[in-house]
Motif scaffolding. Structure first.
Motif, PDB file in Angstrom:
ATOM      1  N   HIS A  18       0.414  -1.525  -0.129  1.00  0.00           N
ATOM      2  CA  HIS A  18      -0.339   0.111   0.093  1.00  0.00           C
ATOM      3  C   HIS A  18       0.915   1.527  -0.384  1.00  0.00           C
ATOM      4  O   HIS A  18       0.450   2.200  -0.688  1.00  0.00           O
ATOM      5  N   LEU A  19       2.482   0.965   0.446  1.00  0.00           N
ATOM      6  CA  LEU A  19       3.103   2.810   1.260  1.00  0.00           C
ATOM      7  C   LEU A  19       3.541   2.849  -0.477  1.00  0.00           C
ATOM      8  O   LEU A  19       3.530   3.771  -0.899  1.00  0.00           O
ATOM      9  N   GLN A  20       3.742   1.707  -0.932  1.00  0.00           N
ATOM     10  CA  GLN A  20       4.639   1.840  -1.897  1.00  0.00           C
ATOM     11  C   GLN A  20       4.067   2.233  -3.073  1.00  0.00           C
ATOM     12  O   GLN A  20       4.500   3.216  -3.566  1.00  0.00           O
ATOM     13  N   SER A  21       2.932   2.101  -3.375  1.00  0.00           N
ATOM     14  CA  SER A  21       2.131   2.520  -3.971  1.00  0.00           C
ATOM     15  C   SER A  21       1.840   3.744  -3.788  1.00  0.00           C
ATOM     16  O   SER A  21       1.433   4.003  -5.172  1.00  0.00           O
ATOM     17  N   MET A  22       0.824   4.145  -3.318  1.00  0.00           N
ATOM     18  CA  MET A  22       0.833   5.588  -2.271  1.00  0.00           C
ATOM     19  C   MET A  22       1.933   6.344  -2.764  1.00  0.00           C
ATOM     20  O   MET A  22       1.559   7.483  -3.300  1.00  0.00           O
ATOM     21  N   LEU A  23       2.876   6.235  -2.570  1.00  0.00           N
ATOM     22  CA  LEU A  23       4.476   6.889  -2.787  1.00  0.00           C
ATOM     23  C   LEU A  23       4.871   6.893  -4.374  1.00  0.00           C
ATOM     24  O   LEU A  23       5.480   7.906  -4.724  1.00  0.00           O
ATOM     25  N   MET A  24       4.066   5.842  -5.205  1.00  0.00           N
ATOM     26  CA  MET A  24       4.465   5.884  -6.849  1.00  0.00           C
ATOM     27  C   MET A  24       3.739   7.027  -7.348  1.00  0.00           C
ATOM     28  O   MET A  24       4.066   7.637  -8.900  1.00  0.00           O
ATOM     29  N   LYS A  25       2.831   7.652  -6.482  1.00  0.00           N
ATOM     30  CA  LYS A  25       2.016   8.420  -7.273  1.00  0.00           C
ATOM     31  C   LYS A  25       2.381  10.129  -7.006  1.00  0.00           C
ATOM     32  O   LYS A  25       2.983  10.255  -6.127  1.00  0.00           O
ATOM     33  N   PRO A  26       2.667  11.175  -7.801  1.00  0.00           N
ATOM     34  CA  PRO A  26       3.740  12.695  -7.772  1.00  0.00           C
ATOM     35  C   PRO A  26       3.220  12.700  -6.962  1.00  0.00           C
ATOM     36  O   PRO A  26       4.317  13.597  -5.543  1.00  0.00           O
TER      37      PRO A  26
END
Length: 411
Positions: A160-168
């Motif tokens: 979840h965190l990795q997905s969230m932080l991939m958004k600019p």
């Protein structure tokens, strides 16, 4: 008077920016808005489509009360230092109570505790970043993956965190929060959910909100009238005037000649001394130049680009070379010191009151013209403005020195 700070580029100011401005005032209950705005060159390593004075006019027309320039030293940097410079300026004004930024998540629930953990970079985080870089990831992806791996509570939380932080916007917002923690700021953060168009969307959607990227593409390929549904009328009028005056729209190709001259007149050893020229990129530049079919900036970027080296990273690198930004004077230790002044681009009547308060509360010099202060960051701003003006479709010698000749914009 409660005041909210926002960090902007307005490249150009569009309907989504108006929504963010209105929501920011509504959610925070602010009476006034202070915007820290990038000057002629932007965070993704691109020239702004219109000059900083024109974009300041747009901001004031929308309702911003005080517009402050983010020094080019910080404006053309990865998210960490872009955010650090902008937040440090808002803090230094002494009059900003809260910070509002857009994000894909629209909530601080997960980002706030994560930012507290990331404010002091641990050895474990650095090791994870290095591991992912060695796997071929670019730095933003490596940072997001490392942060998720080190601070995630479970496999699902890490995902979840990795997905969230991939958004600019989430990633940049996280760095605003980290900067607040590192500065010990009293400013309260808020985030506004990003609606409709996403940051990098190259084409407009069905609504009247399109990304700045899509709007620039429309203006450059189809003309200003085609972008009219996605921008306020004041943006349209200001852009139309700038185009008529031969000062817009600006894009990278207008800087091909000074860029290529700089690349061709430096040795690899000299190129290596510029900011973001890393891991042997100086040799890759030389090899690529010799093989180009067409000597254009776009062709150079496409040939240099790899999975590891994103177009954004390469654009910033080329911009640092063109502007003579060397690693020694803009290293991490120097950047960590923060901006050395508060440069006023424009203000409203309410902004005048904020300026009066800043005389008592600001912790940095407040200046209106570069003659007021001798500072290396300010020298870089003046040079960047002159280089930008030299790229105008119809260059005007007075524009080279507009920083000295023109007062702040007022409304």
């Amino acid at each position: 008077m409660k005041t909210v700070g926002i960090v902007v580029e307005y490249n150009p100011l569009h309907n989504g920016h108006v929504l963010h401005y209105e929501k920011s005032k509504e959610v925070t209950g602010a009476d006034a808005v202070v915007a820290v705005m990038s000057g002629p060159f932007l965070q993704r390593g691109e020239p702004a489509i219109a000059g900083k004075r024109a974009r300041t006019e747009m901001a004031l027309a929308m309702g911003v009360d005080l517009c402050i320039e983010l020094p080019v030293t910080y404006a053309v940097q990865p998210a960490e230092w872009f955010a650090h410079g902008a937040v440090a300026i808002l803090e230094a004004t002494g009059v900003v109570d809260c910070l509002s930024f857009g994000s894909e998540s629209g909530t601080l629930e997960r980002m706030l505790p994560l930012s507290r953990s990331l404010a002091n970079e641990s050895g474990a985080l650095q090791s994870e970043i290095e591991k992912h870089l060695q796997e071929g990831m670019n730095f933003p992806s490596a940072y997001g993956a490392a942060a998720a791996a080190v601070f995630g509570d479970s496999d699902s939380d890490i995902t979840h965190l990795q997905s969230m932080l991939m958004k600019p916007n989430n990633a940049l917002g996280l760095h605003y929060l980290i900067a607040l923690h590192r500065l010990g700021s009293r400013i309260t953060p808020y985030t506004i959910p990003r609606e409709s168009a996403q940051y990098h969307d190259p084409l407009p959607g069905a609504s009247c909100i399109a990304s700045a990227t899509a709007i620039r593409n429309i203006i450059l390929s189809q003309g200003l009238d085609a972008a009219r549904p996605y921008i306020p009328e004041f943006t349209y009028s200001i852009m139309a005037r700038e185009i008529e005056n031969g000062q817009a729209p600006m894009e990278w190709e207008q800087f091909r000649q000074p860029l290529f001259q700089s690349l061709l007149t430096h040795t690899p050893a000299q190129l290596e001394g510029f900011l973001e020229v890393t891991e042997g990129l100086e040799y890759r530049i030389m090899r690529t130049l010799a093989k180009l079919q067409k000597p254009t900036v776009d062709a150079l970027l496409e040939s240099l680009k790899t999975k590891r080296y994103t177009r954004t990273k390469l654009q910033r690198m080329l911009l640092h070379i063109m502007l003579n930004h060397d690693k020694t004077s803009m290293n991490r230790e120097e950047l960590a010191k923060g901006p050395g002044y508060i440069r006023i681009l424009g203000f409203s009547d309410c902004g005048r009151m904020l300026l009066k308060r800043m005389k008592q509360h600001a912790t940095l010099p407040v200046i209106h013209k570069p003659t007021a202060l001798d500072h290396p960051q300010l020298e870089r701003d003046v040079r960047a403005a002159a280089v930008y003006a030299n790229g105008h479709p119809q260059p005007d010698i007075k524009c080279y020195y507009s920083d000295y000749l023109l007062p702040p914009v007022t409304s």
